[in-house]
Motif scaffolding. Structure first.
Motif, PDB file in Angstrom:
ATOM      1  N   GLU A  25      10.384 -14.484 -14.623  1.00  0.00           N
ATOM      2  CA  GLU A  25      10.739 -13.072 -14.544  1.00  0.00           C
ATOM      3  C   GLU A  25       9.566 -12.237 -14.044  1.00  0.00           C
ATOM      4  O   GLU A  25       9.734 -11.334 -13.223  1.00  0.00           O
ATOM      5  N   ARG A  26       8.371 -12.537 -14.555  1.00  0.00           N
ATOM      6  CA  ARG A  26       7.205 -11.768 -14.151  1.00  0.00           C
ATOM      7  C   ARG A  26       6.843 -12.029 -12.696  1.00  0.00           C
ATOM      8  O   ARG A  26       6.449 -11.119 -11.966  1.00  0.00           O
ATOM      9  N   VAL A  27       6.965 -13.277 -12.269  1.00  0.00           N
ATOM     10  CA  VAL A  27       6.700 -13.596 -10.874  1.00  0.00           C
ATOM     11  C   VAL A  27       7.715 -12.892  -9.985  1.00  0.00           C
ATOM     12  O   VAL A  27       7.363 -12.327  -8.945  1.00  0.00           O
ATOM     13  N   ALA A  28       8.985 -12.914 -10.385  1.00  0.00           N
ATOM     14  CA  ALA A  28      10.030 -12.254  -9.595  1.00  0.00           C
ATOM     15  C   ALA A  28       9.748 -10.761  -9.473  1.00  0.00           C
ATOM     16  O   ALA A  28       9.876 -10.173  -8.387  1.00  0.00           O
ATOM     17  N   ASP A  29       9.341 -10.124 -10.575  1.00  0.00           N
ATOM     18  CA  ASP A  29       9.031  -8.688 -10.544  1.00  0.00           C
ATOM     19  C   ASP A  29       7.850  -8.412  -9.620  1.00  0.00           C
ATOM     20  O   ASP A  29       7.856  -7.443  -8.846  1.00  0.00           O
ATOM     21  N   ALA A  30       6.819  -9.246  -9.721  1.00  0.00           N
ATOM     22  CA  ALA A  30       5.635  -9.051  -8.881  1.00  0.00           C
ATOM     23  C   ALA A  30       5.956  -9.276  -7.409  1.00  0.00           C
ATOM     24  O   ALA A  30       5.464  -8.568  -6.534  1.00  0.00           O
ATOM     25  N   LEU A  31       6.801 -10.260  -7.126  1.00  0.00           N
ATOM     26  CA  LEU A  31       7.197 -10.526  -5.749  1.00  0.00           C
ATOM     27  C   LEU A  31       8.012  -9.372  -5.181  1.00  0.00           C
ATOM     28  O   LEU A  31       7.835  -8.975  -4.032  1.00  0.00           O
ATOM     29  N   ARG A  32       8.907  -8.807  -6.003  1.00  0.00           N
ATOM     30  CA  ARG A  32       9.694  -7.661  -5.546  1.00  0.00           C
ATOM     31  C   ARG A  32       8.780  -6.490  -5.212  1.00  0.00           C
ATOM     32  O   ARG A  32       8.980  -5.791  -4.223  1.00  0.00           O
ATOM     33  N   ALA A  33       7.787  -6.270  -6.061  1.00  0.00           N
ATOM     34  CA  ALA A  33       6.851  -5.170  -5.807  1.00  0.00           C
ATOM     35  C   ALA A  33       6.077  -5.412  -4.514  1.00  0.00           C
ATOM     36  O   ALA A  33       5.882  -4.489  -3.713  1.00  0.00           O
ATOM     37  N   ALA A  34       5.647  -6.646  -4.302  1.00  0.00           N
ATOM     38  CA  ALA A  34       4.904  -6.972  -3.083  1.00  0.00           C
ATOM     39  C   ALA A  34       5.791  -6.833  -1.847  1.00  0.00           C
ATOM     40  O   ALA A  34       5.344  -6.375  -0.789  1.00  0.00           O
ATOM     41  N   LEU A  35       7.066  -7.209  -1.985  1.00  0.00           N
ATOM     42  CA  LEU A  35       8.010  -7.040  -0.883  1.00  0.00           C
ATOM     43  C   LEU A  35       8.226  -5.570  -0.580  1.00  0.00           C
ATOM     44  O   LEU A  35       8.216  -5.141   0.579  1.00  0.00           O
ATOM     45  N   THR A  36       8.415  -4.782  -1.636  1.00  0.00           N
ATOM     46  CA  THR A  36       8.663  -3.353  -1.469  1.00  0.00           C
ATOM     47  C   THR A  36       7.485  -2.665  -0.816  1.00  0.00           C
ATOM     48  O   THR A  36       7.648  -1.786   0.034  1.00  0.00           O
ATOM     49  N   ALA A  37       6.293  -3.074  -1.202  1.00  0.00           N
ATOM     50  CA  ALA A  37       5.083  -2.462  -0.649  1.00  0.00           C
ATOM     51  C   ALA A  37       4.725  -3.009   0.728  1.00  0.00           C
ATOM     52  O   ALA A  37       3.783  -2.544   1.352  1.00  0.00           O
ATOM     53  N   GLY A  38       5.502  -3.990   1.195  1.00  0.00           N
ATOM     54  CA  GLY A  38       5.244  -4.541   2.518  1.00  0.00           C
ATOM     55  C   GLY A  38       4.101  -5.535   2.551  1.00  0.00           C
ATOM     56  O   GLY A  38       3.615  -5.894   3.628  1.00  0.00           O
ATOM     57  N   GLU A 129       1.270   7.977 -13.208  1.00  0.00           N
ATOM     58  CA  GLU A 129       0.841   6.693 -12.653  1.00  0.00           C
ATOM     59  C   GLU A 129       1.149   6.626 -11.163  1.00  0.00           C
ATOM     60  O   GLU A 129       0.374   6.058 -10.387  1.00  0.00           O
ATOM     61  N   ILE A 130       2.279   7.182 -10.762  1.00  0.00           N
ATOM     62  CA  ILE A 130       2.655   7.182  -9.348  1.00  0.00           C
ATOM     63  C   ILE A 130       1.614   7.943  -8.538  1.00  0.00           C
ATOM     64  O   ILE A 130       1.165   7.486  -7.479  1.00  0.00           O
ATOM     65  N   VAL A 131       1.221   9.116  -9.035  1.00  0.00           N
ATOM     66  CA  VAL A 131       0.232   9.933  -8.340  1.00  0.00           C
ATOM     67  C   VAL A 131      -1.116   9.222  -8.287  1.00  0.00           C
ATOM     68  O   VAL A 131      -1.784   9.197  -7.241  1.00  0.00           O
ATOM     69  N   THR A 132      -1.511   8.637  -9.410  1.00  0.00           N
ATOM     70  CA  THR A 132      -2.789   7.924  -9.467  1.00  0.00           C
ATOM     71  C   THR A 132      -2.806   6.744  -8.498  1.00  0.00           C
ATOM     72  O   THR A 132      -3.790   6.534  -7.777  1.00  0.00           O
ATOM     73  N   ALA A 133      -1.703   5.986  -8.471  1.00  0.00           N
ATOM     74  CA  ALA A 133      -1.624   4.838  -7.577  1.00  0.00           C
ATOM     75  C   ALA A 133      -1.643   5.273  -6.121  1.00  0.00           C
ATOM     76  O   ALA A 133      -2.279   4.638  -5.274  1.00  0.00           O
ATOM     77  N   ALA A 134      -0.959   6.389  -5.823  1.00  0.00           N
ATOM     78  CA  ALA A 134      -0.944   6.894  -4.449  1.00  0.00           C
ATOM     79  C   ALA A 134      -2.342   7.309  -4.020  1.00  0.00           C
ATOM     80  O   ALA A 134      -2.779   7.020  -2.899  1.00  0.00           O
ATOM     81  N   ALA A 135      -3.053   7.990  -4.912  1.00  0.00           N
ATOM     82  CA  ALA A 135      -4.408   8.442  -4.592  1.00  0.00           C
ATOM     83  C   ALA A 135      -5.350   7.265  -4.374  1.00  0.00           C
ATOM     84  O   ALA A 135      -6.272   7.338  -3.552  1.00  0.00           O
ATOM     85  N   ALA A 136      -5.094   6.167  -5.102  1.00  0.00           N
ATOM     86  CA  ALA A 136      -5.958   4.989  -4.998  1.00  0.00           C
ATOM     87  C   ALA A 136      -5.519   4.043  -3.883  1.00  0.00           C
ATOM     88  O   ALA A 136      -6.231   3.083  -3.570  1.00  0.00           O
ATOM     89  N   GLY A 137      -4.353   4.303  -3.314  1.00  0.00           N
ATOM     90  CA  GLY A 137      -3.837   3.411  -2.281  1.00  0.00           C
ATOM     91  C   GLY A 137      -3.360   2.084  -2.831  1.00  0.00           C
ATOM     92  O   GLY A 137      -3.278   1.097  -2.102  1.00  0.00           O
ATOM     93  N   ASP A 138      -3.016   2.052  -4.129  1.00  0.00           N
ATOM     94  CA  ASP A 138      -2.525   0.832  -4.767  1.00  0.00           C
ATOM     95  C   ASP A 138      -1.006   0.803  -4.610  1.00  0.00           C
ATOM     96  O   ASP A 138      -0.268   1.361  -5.421  1.00  0.00           O
ATOM     97  N   LEU A 139      -0.534   0.125  -3.571  1.00  0.00           N
ATOM     98  CA  LEU A 139       0.877   0.185  -3.219  1.00  0.00           C
ATOM     99  C   LEU A 139       1.782  -0.533  -4.217  1.00  0.00           C
ATOM    100  O   LEU A 139       2.882  -0.060  -4.507  1.00  0.00           O
ATOM    101  N   VAL A 140       1.326  -1.657  -4.739  1.00  0.00           N
ATOM    102  CA  VAL A 140       2.140  -2.381  -5.715  1.00  0.00           C
ATOM    103  C   VAL A 140       2.288  -1.563  -6.988  1.00  0.00           C
ATOM    104  O   VAL A 140       3.390  -1.424  -7.532  1.00  0.00           O
ATOM    105  N   ALA A 141       1.190  -0.988  -7.484  1.00  0.00           N
ATOM    106  CA  ALA A 141       1.251  -0.151  -8.678  1.00  0.00           C
ATOM    107  C   ALA A 141       2.119   1.077  -8.429  1.00  0.00           C
ATOM    108  O   ALA A 141       2.868   1.524  -9.312  1.00  0.00           O
ATOM    109  N   TYR A 142       2.034   1.620  -7.220  1.00  0.00           N
ATOM    110  CA  TYR A 142       2.864   2.778  -6.851  1.00  0.00           C
ATOM    111  C   TYR A 142       4.342   2.439  -6.989  1.00  0.00           C
ATOM    112  O   TYR A 142       5.118   3.172  -7.622  1.00  0.00           O
TER     113      TYR A 142
END
Length: 228
Positions: A25-38, A129-142
Protein backbone atom coordinates in the motif's frame (compact mmCIF):
# COMPACT_ATOMS: atom_id res chain seq x y z
CA UNK A 1 10.16 4.12 -28.99
CA UNK A 2 10.01 4.00 -25.21
CA UNK A 3 13.08 2.72 -23.48
CA UNK A 4 13.55 1.13 -20.11
CA UNK A 5 14.65 3.68 -17.55
CA UNK A 6 18.18 3.13 -16.30
CA UNK A 7 19.00 3.41 -12.59
CA UNK A 8 20.63 6.80 -13.26
CA UNK A 9 17.34 8.03 -14.74
CA UNK A 10 15.34 7.06 -11.69
CA UNK A 11 13.85 9.69 -9.36
CA UNK A 12 14.99 9.80 -5.75
CA UNK A 13 11.97 8.04 -4.29
CA UNK A 14 11.45 7.91 -0.51
CA UNK A 15 12.57 4.82 1.38
CA UNK A 16 9.82 3.02 3.25
CA UNK A 17 9.96 1.80 6.82
CA UNK A 18 6.67 -0.09 6.98
CA UNK A 19 5.36 1.73 10.03
CA UNK A 20 2.05 2.55 8.35
CA UNK A 21 -0.06 -0.06 6.50
CA UNK A 22 1.61 -2.62 4.26
CA UNK A 23 4.63 -2.19 2.04
CA UNK A 24 2.40 -2.80 -0.95
CA UNK A 25 0.00 0.00 0.00
CA UNK A 26 2.78 2.42 0.89
CA UNK A 27 4.70 1.66 -2.28
CA UNK A 28 1.53 2.13 -4.34
CA UNK A 29 0.87 5.50 -2.67
CA UNK A 30 4.45 6.64 -3.23
CA UNK A 31 4.35 5.51 -6.86
CA UNK A 32 1.10 7.39 -7.45
CA UNK A 33 2.66 10.53 -6.00
CA UNK A 34 5.73 10.13 -8.20
CA UNK A 35 3.50 9.58 -11.24
CA UNK A 36 1.41 12.63 -10.41
CA UNK A 37 4.48 14.78 -9.96
CA UNK A 38 5.88 13.55 -13.26
CA UNK A 39 8.91 11.92 -11.65
CA UNK A 40 8.01 8.66 -13.39
CA UNK A 41 7.62 9.70 -16.99
CA UNK A 42 5.04 8.64 -19.59
CA UNK A 43 6.40 6.13 -22.07
CA UNK A 44 9.26 5.04 -19.82
CA UNK A 45 9.54 1.42 -18.72
CA UNK A 46 10.54 0.84 -15.11
CA UNK A 47 11.54 -2.55 -13.70
CA UNK A 48 10.35 -3.71 -10.29
CA UNK A 49 13.92 -4.41 -9.06
CA UNK A 50 15.14 -0.89 -9.91
CA UNK A 51 12.15 0.70 -8.18
CA UNK A 52 12.55 -1.64 -5.20
CA UNK A 53 16.16 -0.54 -4.78
CA UNK A 54 15.02 3.05 -4.53
CA UNK A 55 12.38 2.22 -1.93
CA UNK A 56 14.70 -0.03 0.06
CA UNK A 57 12.29 -2.99 -0.10
CA UNK A 58 12.12 -6.25 -2.01
CA UNK A 59 10.81 -6.38 -5.56
CA UNK A 60 7.67 -8.32 -4.59
CA UNK A 61 5.65 -5.48 -2.97
CA UNK A 62 6.75 -3.14 -5.75
CA UNK A 63 5.59 -5.58 -8.41
CA UNK A 64 2.28 -6.03 -6.58
CA UNK A 65 1.84 -2.27 -6.23
CA UNK A 66 2.54 -1.74 -9.93
CA UNK A 67 -0.13 -4.33 -10.75
CA UNK A 68 -2.57 -2.28 -8.67
CA UNK A 69 -1.60 0.81 -10.66
CA UNK A 70 -2.09 -1.15 -13.89
CA UNK A 71 -5.69 -1.84 -12.84
CA UNK A 72 -6.12 1.92 -12.41
CA UNK A 73 -4.80 2.55 -15.91
CA UNK A 74 -1.69 4.38 -14.69
CA UNK A 75 0.82 1.88 -16.09
CA UNK A 76 0.88 -0.98 -18.60
CA UNK A 77 2.74 -4.23 -18.05
CA UNK A 78 5.63 -4.93 -20.41
CA UNK A 79 6.45 -8.67 -20.44
CA UNK A 80 9.94 -9.50 -19.16
CA UNK A 81 10.78 -5.80 -18.69
CA UNK A 82 8.51 -4.12 -16.17
CA UNK A 83 5.86 -1.43 -16.39
CA UNK A 84 5.38 1.43 -18.84
CA UNK A 85 3.85 4.66 -17.54
CA UNK A 86 0.78 5.49 -19.62
CA UNK A 87 0.33 8.91 -21.22
CA UNK A 88 -2.72 11.14 -20.79
CA UNK A 89 -4.04 13.09 -23.78
CA UNK A 90 -5.14 16.72 -23.74
CA UNK A 91 -8.70 15.60 -24.45
CA UNK A 92 -8.65 13.25 -21.47
CA UNK A 93 -7.31 16.03 -19.24
CA UNK A 94 -10.10 18.33 -20.41
CA UNK A 95 -12.71 15.66 -19.74
CA UNK A 96 -11.35 14.88 -16.26
CA UNK A 97 -11.22 18.58 -15.36
CA UNK A 98 -14.75 19.13 -16.63
CA UNK A 99 -16.10 16.27 -14.50
CA UNK A 100 -14.19 17.51 -11.46
CA UNK A 101 -15.65 20.99 -11.90
CA UNK A 102 -19.19 19.59 -12.17
CA UNK A 103 -18.71 17.54 -9.00
CA UNK A 104 -16.36 19.53 -6.78
CA UNK A 105 -17.46 23.14 -7.24
CA UNK A 106 -21.10 22.74 -6.10
CA UNK A 107 -20.08 20.27 -3.39
CA UNK A 108 -17.54 22.64 -1.87
CA UNK A 109 -19.89 25.63 -2.18
CA UNK A 110 -22.45 23.62 -0.22
CA UNK A 111 -19.84 23.09 2.51
CA UNK A 112 -19.81 26.85 3.08
CA UNK A 113 -23.28 26.32 4.54
CA UNK A 114 -22.93 22.91 6.18
CA UNK A 115 -19.35 22.21 7.29
CA UNK A 116 -18.49 22.97 10.91
CA UNK A 117 -15.56 25.23 11.73
CA UNK A 118 -13.60 22.57 13.62
CA UNK A 119 -13.63 20.20 10.63
CA UNK A 120 -12.60 22.97 8.27
CA UNK A 121 -9.78 24.17 10.52
CA UNK A 122 -8.53 20.58 10.74
CA UNK A 123 -7.61 20.90 7.06
CA UNK A 124 -5.38 23.94 7.57
CA UNK A 125 -2.21 21.93 8.35
CA UNK A 126 -2.54 20.15 4.98
CA UNK A 127 -3.12 23.49 3.23
CA UNK A 128 0.02 24.87 4.85
CA UNK A 129 1.97 21.76 3.86
CA UNK A 130 0.96 22.40 0.25
CA UNK A 131 2.35 25.93 0.41
CA UNK A 132 5.54 24.79 2.14
CA UNK A 133 6.10 22.02 -0.41
CA UNK A 134 5.48 24.42 -3.29
CA UNK A 135 7.97 26.91 -1.89
CA UNK A 136 10.55 24.14 -1.48
CA UNK A 137 9.89 22.64 -4.90
CA UNK A 138 9.08 19.28 -3.30
CA UNK A 139 6.64 17.96 -5.89
CA UNK A 140 5.86 14.62 -4.27
CA UNK A 141 5.11 16.26 -0.91
CA UNK A 142 3.02 18.86 -2.74
CA UNK A 143 0.84 16.25 -4.42
CA UNK A 144 0.49 14.14 -1.28
CA UNK A 145 -0.67 17.13 0.77
CA UNK A 146 -2.86 18.37 -2.08
CA UNK A 147 -4.62 15.01 -2.25
CA UNK A 148 -5.18 14.91 1.51
CA UNK A 149 -6.61 18.42 1.45
CA UNK A 150 -9.01 18.03 -1.45
CA UNK A 151 -10.27 14.56 -0.56
CA UNK A 152 -10.51 15.53 3.12
CA UNK A 153 -12.56 18.57 2.18
CA UNK A 154 -14.92 16.58 -0.03
CA UNK A 155 -15.31 13.97 2.71
CA UNK A 156 -17.03 16.61 4.82
CA UNK A 157 -19.99 16.34 2.43
CA UNK A 158 -20.61 12.82 3.76
CA UNK A 159 -20.65 11.13 0.34
CA UNK A 160 -17.97 8.45 0.26
CA UNK A 161 -18.69 7.52 -3.37
CA UNK A 162 -18.15 11.12 -4.47
CA UNK A 163 -14.74 11.11 -2.77
CA UNK A 164 -13.89 7.83 -4.48
CA UNK A 165 -14.84 9.21 -7.91
CA UNK A 166 -12.74 12.35 -7.47
CA UNK A 167 -9.82 10.34 -6.12
CA UNK A 168 -9.92 8.19 -9.25
CA UNK A 169 -10.08 11.27 -11.51
CA UNK A 170 -7.09 12.79 -9.71
CA UNK A 171 -5.08 9.61 -10.21
CA UNK A 172 -5.93 9.47 -13.91
CA UNK A 173 -5.28 13.18 -14.56
CA UNK A 174 -1.73 13.28 -13.21
CA UNK A 175 -0.16 16.74 -13.45
CA UNK A 176 2.59 17.17 -15.99
CA UNK A 177 5.37 19.70 -16.11
CA UNK A 178 5.40 20.58 -12.42
CA UNK A 179 9.17 20.92 -12.46
CA UNK A 180 8.91 23.64 -15.10
CA UNK A 181 6.25 25.38 -13.01
CA UNK A 182 8.52 25.36 -9.97
CA UNK A 183 11.33 26.86 -12.03
CA UNK A 184 8.97 29.51 -13.37
CA UNK A 185 7.70 30.34 -9.88
CA UNK A 186 4.10 29.58 -10.81
CA UNK A 187 3.33 26.74 -8.39
CA UNK A 188 3.17 28.84 -5.22
CA UNK A 189 0.13 30.95 -6.26
CA UNK A 190 -1.83 27.76 -6.91
CA UNK A 191 -0.77 26.43 -3.51
CA UNK A 192 -1.90 29.62 -1.76
CA UNK A 193 -5.40 29.14 -3.15
CA UNK A 194 -5.95 26.28 -0.68
CA UNK A 195 -5.60 28.66 2.27
CA UNK A 196 -7.76 31.24 0.50
CA UNK A 197 -10.43 28.59 -0.01
CA UNK A 198 -10.41 27.63 3.67
CA UNK A 199 -10.76 31.26 4.72
CA UNK A 200 -13.71 31.73 2.36
CA UNK A 201 -15.39 28.59 3.70
CA UNK A 202 -14.93 29.73 7.28
CA UNK A 203 -16.37 33.13 6.34
CA UNK A 204 -19.41 31.35 4.82
CA UNK A 205 -18.78 33.32 1.64
CA UNK A 206 -20.36 31.09 -1.00
CA UNK A 207 -19.59 33.45 -3.87
CA UNK A 208 -15.89 33.57 -2.96
CA UNK A 209 -15.78 29.79 -2.54
CA UNK A 210 -17.29 29.33 -6.00
CA UNK A 211 -14.83 31.78 -7.56
CA UNK A 212 -11.77 30.22 -5.86
CA UNK A 213 -12.75 26.64 -6.71
CA UNK A 214 -13.52 27.52 -10.32
CA UNK A 215 -10.27 29.45 -10.68
CA UNK A 216 -8.26 26.73 -8.97
CA UNK A 217 -9.50 23.94 -11.22
CA UNK A 218 -9.17 26.14 -14.30
CA UNK A 219 -5.68 27.15 -13.22
CA UNK A 220 -4.69 23.50 -12.90
CA UNK A 221 -5.90 22.77 -16.45
CA UNK A 222 -4.09 25.85 -17.65
CA UNK A 223 -0.88 24.50 -16.12
CA UNK A 224 -1.32 21.28 -18.06
CA UNK A 225 -1.96 23.17 -21.29
CA UNK A 226 1.00 25.53 -20.88
CA UNK A 227 3.48 22.75 -20.11
CA UNK A 228 2.19 20.01 -22.34
Amino acid sequence: MAQEARDTDMPALPRLDGRRSSYRERVADALRAALTAGELRPGQVYSAPSLAARFGVSATPVREAMLDLAKEGLVDTVPNKGFRVTAVTDRQLDEYTHIRALVEVPTVVELARTADRVSLEALRPAAREIVTAAAAGDLVAYMEADTRFHLGLLALAGNAHLVEVVADLRKRSRLYGLTALVEAGRLLPSAQEHLDLLDALLARDEKAVHEIMTRHLGHVRGLWASTG
